[in-house]
Design an enzyme around this catalytic site. Sequence first.
Site, PDB file in Angstrom:
ATOM      1  N   GLU A 199       8.435  -8.793  -3.051  1.00 10.61           N
ATOM      2  CA  GLU A 199       7.054  -8.356  -3.271  1.00 10.61           C
ATOM      3  C   GLU A 199       7.040  -6.836  -3.334  1.00 10.61           C
ATOM      4  OE1 GLU A 199       2.505  -8.602  -1.439  1.00 10.61           O
ATOM      5  OE2 GLU A 199       4.140  -9.689  -0.443  1.00 10.61           O
ATOM      6  N   ASP A 231      11.862   3.178  -2.912  1.00  6.80           N
ATOM      7  CA  ASP A 231      11.628   2.943  -4.331  1.00  6.80           C
ATOM      8  C   ASP A 231      12.184   1.584  -4.743  1.00  6.80           C
ATOM      9  OD1 ASP A 231      11.495   3.033  -7.109  1.00  6.80           O
ATOM     10  OD2 ASP A 231      12.056   5.135  -7.224  1.00  6.80           O
ATOM     11  N   ASP A 280      -0.892   0.009  -8.944  1.00  8.48           N
ATOM     12  CA  ASP A 280      -1.680   1.127  -9.452  1.00  8.48           C
ATOM     13  C   ASP A 280      -1.824   0.986 -10.963  1.00  8.48           C
ATOM     14  OD1 ASP A 280      -2.723   3.625 -10.229  1.00  8.48           O
ATOM     15  OD2 ASP A 280      -1.742   4.620  -8.546  1.00  8.48           O
ATOM     16  N   ARG A 320      -8.695  -8.361   0.945  1.00  7.15           N
ATOM     17  CA  ARG A 320      -9.862  -7.501   1.133  1.00  7.15           C
ATOM     18  C   ARG A 320     -10.068  -6.607  -0.087  1.00  7.15           C
ATOM     19  NH1 ARG A 320      -9.628  -2.558   3.506  1.00  7.15           N
ATOM     20  NH2 ARG A 320      -7.564  -3.082   4.327  1.00  7.15           N
ATOM     21  N   GLU A 366      -9.151  -7.227  -3.134  1.00 11.61           N
ATOM     22  CA  GLU A 366      -9.633  -8.054  -4.238  1.00 11.61           C
ATOM     23  C   GLU A 366     -11.110  -8.375  -4.067  1.00 11.61           C
ATOM     24  OE1 GLU A 366      -8.515 -12.323  -6.420  1.00 11.61           O
ATOM     25  OE2 GLU A 366      -7.376 -11.600  -4.693  1.00 11.61           O
TER      26      GLU A 366
END
Length: 305
Positions: free
Chosen positions: A125, A177, A200, A274, A276
């Site tokens: 993830e 990263d 983002d 939250r 979303e």
Amino acid sequence: MSEPANPTPKTSGATAEPAPAAPPSGVPTGAAPAPRTDEEARREASFERQRRLRQEPRFPGGPAADPAGSHHERRIRSFQPRRSRVTTGQEDALQRLWPLWGLDIDGRRVLDLPTLFDGLPVVLEIGFGMGEATAQMAADDPGTGILAVDVHTPGQGNLLGLAERAGATNVRVANGDAIILLREMLEPASLDGLRVYFPDPWPKTRHHKRRLIQPEFLDLVAPRLKPGALVHCATDWEPYAEQMLDVLTAHPLFENTQADGGYAPRPAFRPLTRFEGQGLDKGHVVHDVLFTRTAEPSGPSSISH
């Protein structure tokens, strides 16, 4: 003979003129600098505060400030590192649990995922925010390991604390990263899935190159995924959703799970976060994109990393 590096200035036999004496105290030597405005003083104080935050060490034994250091090339980043305030609870979780469940993405070793996750299948993830959804998914599915990557220190501490309270020992938190992780630290066909939730969107046109879901990223991630692995992306930014769908559809090693080639309904395993919920309250439309990793095409592959 060569001249010394810093020779004494020659005087050609004449006595050097003495330096002019300093003016008596209180005598002005020129126009006084203009006094700083309140706004300039605030800006300077903010810059100094940010400088100290970048330089101060993080928690002893916890996530490193720059785990890959300077031994990997600099490139266009798809994320913005943030150093916001860490609460007492998050600090406690970092100090206690990072040695058990945390790791730095330093690019100097290859991870042994079967050992790290006690033989569980592993899903990567990328970007978990404050970790609420990740902790819930881990608790709901203890048979799947989640390798969760982010650079936000408060979120790292929050996820560790949430996982502990939920009894979810199948989470490992990676600091750094994700590109270096994929390129340097993961074996081929070592992942059973990839999740990228609400990355983002980089909405300005000149920043679109910073978006994570690009053909080059899929070229990198495809060899690390097992055939049949699920790639699941979600975003509430419509133009980015379209880009995700287009880029994945065009890639030869990914296949849409939807027969019509479009977006998928939100699967039950992805919690309503939250973040979303805030977007939905503003009228945003959330799109889920679900693709599977296909088997390698016959013949030599043109994708290798």
